[in-house]
Every structure is written in C-alpha cells, then in structure tokens.
Write an enzyme that holds these catalytic residues in place. Structure first.
Site, PDB file in Angstrom:
ATOM      1  CE  LYS A 187     -12.044   6.505  20.031  1.00 15.71           C
ATOM      2  NZ  LYS A 187     -11.974   5.030  20.094  1.00 15.71           N
TER       3      LYS A 187
ATOM      4  NE  ARG B  64     -12.888  -2.418  19.773  1.00 16.77           N
ATOM      5  CZ  ARG B  64     -13.081  -1.110  19.674  1.00 16.77           C
ATOM      6  NH1 ARG B  64     -12.410  -0.264  20.447  1.00 16.77           N
ATOM      7  NH2 ARG B  64     -13.958  -0.627  18.812  1.00 16.77           N
TER       8      ARG B  64
ATOM      9  N   PRO C  40     -17.967   5.431  20.757  1.00 16.78           N
ATOM     10  CG  PRO C  40     -19.497   6.957  21.593  1.00 16.78           C
ATOM     11  CD  PRO C  40     -18.656   5.781  21.994  1.00 16.78           C
ATOM     12  CD  GLU C  41     -14.279   5.171  14.853  1.00 19.80           C
ATOM     13  OE1 GLU C  41     -13.318   5.795  14.401  1.00 19.80           O
ATOM     14  OE2 GLU C  41     -14.599   4.035  14.449  1.00 19.80           O
TER      15      GLU C  41
END
Length: 267
Positions: free
Chosen positions: A52, A256, A2-3
C-alpha cells in the site's frame, strides 16, 4: 483504505504520465512545500508500489506516499485545473497532472531512508515476492491469521476485502492462530492472493467468486455494492452463504470488520 491492487494501478498511471520527464512540483496546501521545492523541475526516474506504499524517484530523492483511510490521487491528462481543496502534492508536466489529497504519509526520503522504509514492508503478492519471510512470521505466531493478513509487515497490500475472501476460498477461519496453519495451507493462500490481486490491478475491481459460483450460473442476484465485483462474504453479514446456506457473520478484529461463514470456515 485502498488495497494493494489500487496502489499498483496508481503507480502504473503515474509512470505512464511522468516517467522520464521533468516535473513541476508544488504543494498548494503548504504542508509539503519545502520538500516540493527540492524536487521541483527534476525528472521522474521511476514510480514503484510496495503493498500500500508508493514511491516516486527523483534522482537520489524519493517521495513516499501512503494514502491511509482518506488519501486520494487524481491523475489525468491536460492542464491542471484551478486549485480546489487541500492538495498536499501536485505534479505537472506537458503530458498531464496528478493531485494528492489527504494522505497519511507524504514525505521526501533519501536513498537510505527509502531502503529502510521498503524493508519494513512485507512480501507483496502482486510483485510475486518470495513469501518465505511471511511464512516465517506466520508459523511462529499466536495471532489470528485474520490479523496477520492485515499486518503490512507480513502481507503487503492485503486489505479487508482480500483478507475475508481468500480465507473463505480456503475454508480457514479468520480466528485460527497463524501457527496452526500448515505450510500447504499457507502456500495455497499466498498463491491465491497472487492471482486475485494481480487480476484486481488489471480489472480495477475485486472479484473473488469462482466461475461456477457467478450469478448467471447459480441463478442469484448480482452483487449491488459501491466496491463492485463479486464476493463471497465481504459486506454480506446476515445473508446466506452461497455455498452452504449458513448466515454470514461479522465481528471486529483489531478495529476492522471481519466477515466469515461459520459453516465453510469452522473454528
């Protein structure tokens, strides 16, 4: 993972559900059981998000949670259902319950340890933090700005989607070294992140396409993706750029996926 806008939304929901009330705390899975007993029955004083990372205050003790790739919260009204699966942390009160599964971090900290943990997190655009510490690191760094944006010690809360989209919106290649950004470019990136990520907390999804580029204006098909929201380059590898027609590219940067348009974001 999740951002930051998701974690801020979760913090708001936890505040609404539990702040000011005594909470029953346990760990059905058992991995947080000893610490759960230390705060069981205490009042939730506050719930804060820093990028986060999420912090729940119980007097002089704080629960620190980082969801990582697999962590999830379930927050709801009413009585908690029967335990199913691996619940690391469960909070219950007369107004509802919250269940935490699979986090990378779920730990109980004292005041000093909490301050140290927060100090390691970079400025948060959603909190409209002072971006100076981020700029001080960027202007001295040989690392690519695409990597720096994902470094939570530099930019708190920015994830893969916001990284790709904000760089596209400002015609900056993800491979440009941080020290090659001007202060004006950095300020424009930061100000845009403040707007986009704040909107994300309100809408519950990430939208980064400017009004003049929306499907109904451009006569194109709306995005079909489980993440929702309209974007320029994220998960659009091999498709044509909406603005210049070049093929969107994808590569890996620090394990990523990174997306960019070679026409709009030349190296």
């Amino acid at each position: 993972m999740p951002e930051g806008h998701v974690v801020h939304s979760q913090a708001r929901r936890l505040r609404t559900r539990f702040r000011g009330s005594p909470v029953r705390v346990d760990s059905p899975q058992g991995r947080f059981a000893a610490d759960a007993r230390r705060i069981n029955g205490r009042v939730v004083d506050s719930v804060e998000a820093h990028g986060k990372h999420l912090f729940i205050r119980f007097g002089d003790l704080w629960v620190h949670v980082h969801l990582g790739l697999f962590g999830k919260w379930r927050i709801s009204r009413g009585a908690a259902p029967d335990v199913r699966g691996q619940i690391r942390l469960r909070l219950r009160s007369d107004s509802g319950y919250a269940e935490l599964r699979g986090p990378t971090v779920c730990e109980l900290l004292d005041e000093e340890s909490t301050k140290a943990a927060v100090a390691r997190i970079g400025p948060d655009p959603i909190k409209k933090s002072d971006p100076t510490p981020a700029w001080n690191r960027v202007e001295r760094s040989n690392a690519a700005i695409g990597a720096l944006l994902m470094d939570q010690k530099v930019f708190a809360g920015v994830g893969n989607i916001y990284r790709a989209e904000v760089l596209f919106r400002h015609n900056i290649s993800p491979y440009r070294p941080g020290k090659h950004l001007s202060r004006n470019e950095f300020d424009a990136l930061w100000d845009d992140l403040v707007v986009l990520m704040t909107q994300g907390t309100k809408r519950g999804r990430i939208d980064t396409v400017r009004p003049e580029h929306l499907p109904e204006i451009m006569g194109r098909t709306p995005r079909q993706d489980r993440h929702g929201g309209e974007v320029y380059v994220y998960r659009r590898a091999g498709h044509a750029c909406y603005l210049c027609g070049a093929e969107i590219e994808m590569d890996e940067m620090q394990a990523r996926k990174v997306y960019w348009c070679p026409g709009c974001q030349p190296e």
